[in-house]
Design an enzyme around this catalytic site. Structure first.
Site, mmCIF file in Angstrom:
data_model
loop_
_atom_site.group_PDB
_atom_site.id
_atom_site.type_symbol
_atom_site.label_atom_id
_atom_site.label_comp_id
_atom_site.label_asym_id
_atom_site.label_seq_id
_atom_site.Cartn_x
_atom_site.Cartn_y
_atom_site.Cartn_z
ATOM 1 N N PHE A 130 17.455 49.685 18.581
ATOM 2 C CA PHE A 130 17.140 48.397 17.958
ATOM 3 C C PHE A 130 16.416 47.560 19.006
ATOM 4 O O PHE A 130 16.960 47.285 20.071
ATOM 5 C CB PHE A 130 18.406 47.673 17.496
ATOM 6 C CG PHE A 130 18.107 46.342 16.837
ATOM 7 C CD1 PHE A 130 17.776 46.284 15.494
ATOM 8 C CD2 PHE A 130 18.145 45.161 17.564
ATOM 9 C CE1 PHE A 130 17.482 45.069 14.883
ATOM 10 C CE2 PHE A 130 17.865 43.941 16.959
ATOM 11 C CZ PHE A 130 17.530 43.898 15.615
ATOM 12 N N ASP A 215 14.901 48.345 27.592
ATOM 13 C CA ASP A 215 15.329 47.203 26.784
ATOM 14 C C ASP A 215 16.743 46.855 27.222
ATOM 15 O O ASP A 215 17.701 47.530 26.850
ATOM 16 C CB ASP A 215 15.279 47.573 25.298
ATOM 17 C CG ASP A 215 15.761 46.450 24.393
ATOM 18 O OD1 ASP A 215 16.436 45.522 24.876
ATOM 19 O OD2 ASP A 215 15.490 46.522 23.171
ATOM 20 N N LYS A 244 19.237 37.222 25.629
ATOM 21 C CA LYS A 244 20.663 36.993 25.393
ATOM 22 C C LYS A 244 21.348 36.301 26.572
ATOM 23 O O LYS A 244 21.230 35.095 26.734
ATOM 24 C CB LYS A 244 21.346 38.306 25.000
ATOM 25 C CG LYS A 244 20.928 38.825 23.613
ATOM 26 C CD LYS A 244 21.749 40.004 23.168
ATOM 27 C CE LYS A 244 21.338 40.527 21.804
ATOM 28 N NZ LYS A 244 21.756 39.674 20.688
#
Length: 400
Positions: A130, A215, A244
């Site tokens: 994702f 990522d 994040k």
């Protein structure tokens, strides 16, 4: 009751939180929840951390936004700190993880363009990934459920099975630009990628003249007990997407790059209106003040091991509810035997917040500042939820 004016893109829980402190959240009607979701790994230092609050307040009284037409002092400071602490030489600040991934993709393609290989645009990613929800990043992730209804898949992205080196080598061709992987798949079910496989990716990229993209949007900024998860494998990428936890709850992201990888990103090739604004930079620097303090990451490792051991004991005691625990540091997942939505409802009913993920997993992502006592409380609530699931099974006549 009137319909909401909001897009119907979220199946929101009927919880209205109005304040938070540390690992605790409180609803408008006074209920308290222990937050082991951290806004999906965002609130790395919990809610209302005093150092972050003070940094934001101080900056808010001076300057909010000036745009990237001018120098932003906080960017220079945070960029240098990230470069000093990582493999990177260059940093581009964005507003989100998807934008950080977009910057990685554009930088990788631009690298080959300026080096005389403009046909090299392809990015190979891995099944279960994702990488975001933009048109490009849903194509990078490759999951049909995220692409349905949004037209043809953006070209230039292919997926292979994680760990399958033969399939990977077969997929690499003259138009391949980069390989991109999450060291631990978060949304995909907290599935940790084998360190040896990450090392092989580095070797393949070096041999084929490709760039390696990590990522680390969910795994980074201390979540696994290292500043970034790839450090456990002793492998460095050419490009890395970060978001994040770096903002501690304030929206921000970053693309980190080596000097060589970023050389083609000259004025006019990329940009952002809000990325790297003074407010975000103030908070980002405050986050690093805490996370890079001596002993902090070692404490995350210790607490992660404690939590994993205690969760393993719960899983052993409730085999009809849970199957195993996976992950590293304070990025853990519990694979459920029963549907994870069913277990999640019982967990919430016991005043604990966790996050569902693929592979029938519940993610346990507490603030990195969680205490041993709070870990014990979280585990107790998970055990109570398991007992409630078993009680329902007994009522249905399934037995336990």
């Amino acid at each position: 009751m009137t319909a909401s004016a909001l897009f119907g893109t979220y199946a929101r829980a009927d919880l209205d939180f109005v304040r938070g402190e540390g690992v605790w959240l409180e609803t408008a009607d006074g209920r308290r929840f222990l937050d082991c979701g951290s806004g999906i790994a965002v609130n790395a230092l919990g809610h209302s951390h005093p150092h972050l609050v003070n940094a934001l307040k101080a900056q808010a009284e001076k300057l909010w936004h000036i745009s990237n037409l001018y120098k932003v002092a906080g960017q220079e400071e945070l960029g240098q700190r990230l470069a000093d602490a990582t493999f990177a030489d260059r940093v581009f600040f964005s507003n989100s993880g998807a934008e950080a991934m977009e910057a990685c993709i554009k930088t990788a393609r631009r690298y080959h363009y300026v080096n005389g290989r403009p046909e090299r645009i392809g990015i190979i990613t891995f099944e279960g990934a994702f990488h975001g929800r933009t048109i490009a990043t849903i194509a990078a992730g490759g999951q049909a459920k995220y692409m349905e209804g949004f037209g043809p898949k953006a070209p230039g992205f292919d997926q292979v099975k994680t760990g399958d080196l033969d399939a990977l080598k077969a997929a690499i061709g003259p138009t391949t630009a980069a390989l991109c992987i999450e060291p631990i798949q978060g949304e995909g079910g907290v599935r940790e990628v084998d360190a040896e496989f990450l090392r092989k990716l580095r070797e393949i990229c070096d041999a084929e003249g490709l760039l390696l993209i990590f990522d680390e949007i969910q795994t980074g900024v201390g979540r696994t007990g290292k500043l970034f998860a790839h450090e456990w494998a002793g492998v460095t990428p050419d490009l890395m997407a970060v978001a994040k936890g770096i903002g501690g709850g304030f929206p921000m992201g970053a693309c980190l790059a080596t000097e060589a990888a970023a050389a083609g990103m000259v004025p006019g090739t990329h940009g952002t209106t809000f990325g790297g604004n003074p407010l975000a930079m103030a908070v980002g620097n405050a986050v690093l003040d805490v996370i890079l303090a001596p002993g902090f990451l070692e404490e995350v490792q210790r607490k992660g091991l404690l939590l994993k051991q205690r969760l393993a004991a719960v899983i052993d005691a409730h085999p009809k509810v849970f199957e195993d625990v996976r992950g590293r540091g304070l990025m853990l997942g519990i694979k459920c035997v029963r549907p994870n939505a069913e277990v999640l409802a019982k967990v919430r009913a016991n005043g604990l917040l966790v996050v569902p993920a693929g592979d029938n997993v519940l993610r346990i992502l507490p603030p990195l500042t969680i205490t041993d006592e709070e870990i014990g409380e979280a585990v107790a609530r998970i055990e109570a939820a398991a007992a409630a699931v078993e009680a329902d099974l007994a009522k249905e006549g399934d037995g336990v």
